[in-house]
Design an enzyme around this catalytic site. Structure first.
Site, mmCIF file in Angstrom:
data_model
loop_
_atom_site.group_PDB
_atom_site.id
_atom_site.type_symbol
_atom_site.label_atom_id
_atom_site.label_comp_id
_atom_site.label_asym_id
_atom_site.label_seq_id
_atom_site.Cartn_x
_atom_site.Cartn_y
_atom_site.Cartn_z
ATOM 1 N N LYS A 119 0.828 -1.211 0.000
ATOM 2 C CA LYS A 119 0.000 0.000 0.000
ATOM 3 C C LYS A 119 0.857 1.253 0.000
ATOM 4 O O LYS A 119 0.474 2.267 -0.590
ATOM 5 C CB LYS A 119 -0.954 -0.003 1.202
ATOM 6 C CG LYS A 119 -2.084 -1.001 1.050
ATOM 7 C CD LYS A 119 -3.237 -0.690 1.978
ATOM 8 C CE LYS A 119 -4.376 -1.685 1.767
ATOM 9 N NZ LYS A 119 -5.454 -1.506 2.732
ATOM 10 N N LYS A 201 -6.126 -12.212 -7.777
ATOM 11 C CA LYS A 201 -7.370 -12.249 -7.019
ATOM 12 C C LYS A 201 -8.375 -11.248 -7.599
ATOM 13 O O LYS A 201 -7.984 -10.177 -8.048
ATOM 14 C CB LYS A 201 -7.034 -11.873 -5.563
ATOM 15 C CG LYS A 201 -8.097 -12.214 -4.566
ATOM 16 C CD LYS A 201 -7.626 -11.861 -3.165
ATOM 17 C CE LYS A 201 -8.780 -11.287 -2.386
ATOM 18 N NZ LYS A 201 -8.443 -10.856 -1.051
ATOM 19 N N LYS A 204 -11.959 -5.293 -6.326
ATOM 20 C CA LYS A 204 -12.818 -4.171 -6.711
ATOM 21 C C LYS A 204 -11.994 -2.974 -7.168
ATOM 22 O O LYS A 204 -12.507 -2.070 -7.800
ATOM 23 C CB LYS A 204 -13.715 -3.775 -5.546
ATOM 24 C CG LYS A 204 -12.960 -3.414 -4.280
ATOM 25 C CD LYS A 204 -13.895 -3.344 -3.079
ATOM 26 C CE LYS A 204 -13.120 -3.516 -1.784
ATOM 27 N NZ LYS A 204 -13.936 -3.917 -0.666
#
Ligand code: TRP
Length: 338
Positions: A119, A201, A204
């Site tokens: 991140k 994976k 969204k």
């Protein structure tokens, strides 16, 4: 006559971030599993909205996302009568315990978290302290409820491992205070992959909206995304190595129909990928239809939603404050006289 059931149900805690769209991957991989645990375990669920602000949010949109995620999870089958389902920021013990746990978490431990590294690279302009200490807040979420088990995906395993280390460290200094939680590995795990890049994976945050199905997608969009799913050139519906796209579609089909891989292979023995993808799309649409209908009702019923999250937060507060008080006392804070 009531049978004496002295055995305490095991406590399960889990949470999900309300950051935008909930995907079929979230639903089949995590939520559907939560729903099925509600009778056998004493479950507590939360929307981890405090975690969400580690990435900058636009206030109005953030508020909408949280309310929509709340309604959607109820629509998926969380029953707040059985399992308190609250909004993390409504239960003040979470931030309070997180601060204390921060002081029992090492800089080096947090620095090793792969999610932090990912991140930080992705949001290089906002590598804030919250992003760094995210795992101690997550540890507080779990430890406040003395959870025995935590259903987590592979991406959160490292955080759970750190939670265990923090709990053991604290228990080691002050005596048994926290239950050391185990990961809950579901019997039939579903790891739903991207429809466009099936080695990754389903997410969204994928820039390509064809890569994921949102639980609230319209039927025609679901059909289109399934029909466009990446497969391979073998044109044979069977699972196998190197057939990531088909393996994924078979996984999805299996989750929504309950059929085994063998039964699916049989059903599509003499059929091509086109037929299979259409069948997957139709099965997903049918599976999501009742959820979408319940959602449409719930989202209009603000009073009911408010009642559910308020009552759940009250229950969560009364459970978690016992742990927090114990912690404060052990650390040596002067007990509050009010
Ligand atoms: N970090 C988790 C995620 O992004 C969400 C979460 C917050 C969580 N607190 C938790 C999951 C406690 C399990 C237990 O998916």
């Amino acid at each position: 006559m009531e049978t004496a059931n002295t055995e305490r149900k095991k406590v399960i805690f889990s949470a999900i971030q309300p950051s935008g769209t909930i995907t079929l991957g979230n639903y089949l991989g995590a939520l559907k599993n939560w729903i099925s645990l509600q009778d056998e375990y004493s479950c507590i669920f939360a929307l981890a909205d405090l975690h969400t602000i580690t990435v900058r949010q636009e206030p109005a949109k953030f508020r909408r996302n949280v309310l929509e995620a709340y309604a959607l999870l109820l629509a998926c089958g969380i029953d707040p009568e059985k399992s308190p389902f609250f909004i993390q920021s409504h239960v003040c013990t979470h931030s309070e315990l997180a601060w204390v746990l921060n002081c029992y978490t090492q800089f080096g431990e947090l620095q090793r978290m792969t999610q932090f590294k990912d991140k930080a690279a992705k949001h290089a302009d906002n590598v804030n302290a919250g992003l760094f200490t995210y795992p101690s807040l997550m540890a507080a979420d779990i430890l406040l409820y003395q959870a025995d088990l935590v259903p987590v995906g592979a991406d959160q395993k490292q955080h759970l491992e750190l939670t265990r280390n923090i709990a053991e460290r604290f228990n080691g200094i002050y005596g048994r205070t926290f239950t050391v939680p185990d990961a809950y590995i579901p019997l039939q795990g579903a790891r739903i992959m991207s429809l466009q890049e099936p080695t990754r994976k389903m997410s969204k945050s994928d820039e390509n909206a064809n890569a994921y199905v949102a639980v609230l997608d319209k039927p025609e969009d679901i059909m289109r995304k399934c029909r466009r799913a990446i497969t391979d050139s073998e044109a044979c519906v069977r699972c196998g190595e190197g057939k990531d796209g088909i393996n994924n579609l078979m996984g999805i089909y299996s989750c929504v129909t309950g059929l085994s891989n063998g039964q699916i292979e049989k059903e599509f023995e003499n059929k091509g990928y086109g037929d299979f993808k259409t069948a997957v799309g139709e099965a997903v649409v049918e599976h999501l239809r009742p959820i979408q209908e319940r959602y449409a009702d719930l989202i209009k019923n603000r009073d009911y939603l408010e009642q559910c999250y308020t009552e759940s937060a009250q229950k969560a507060l009364s459970i978690s404050v016992r742990t927090l008080n114990k912690v404060m006392k052990k650390v040596g804070f002067i007990p509050r006289a009010f």
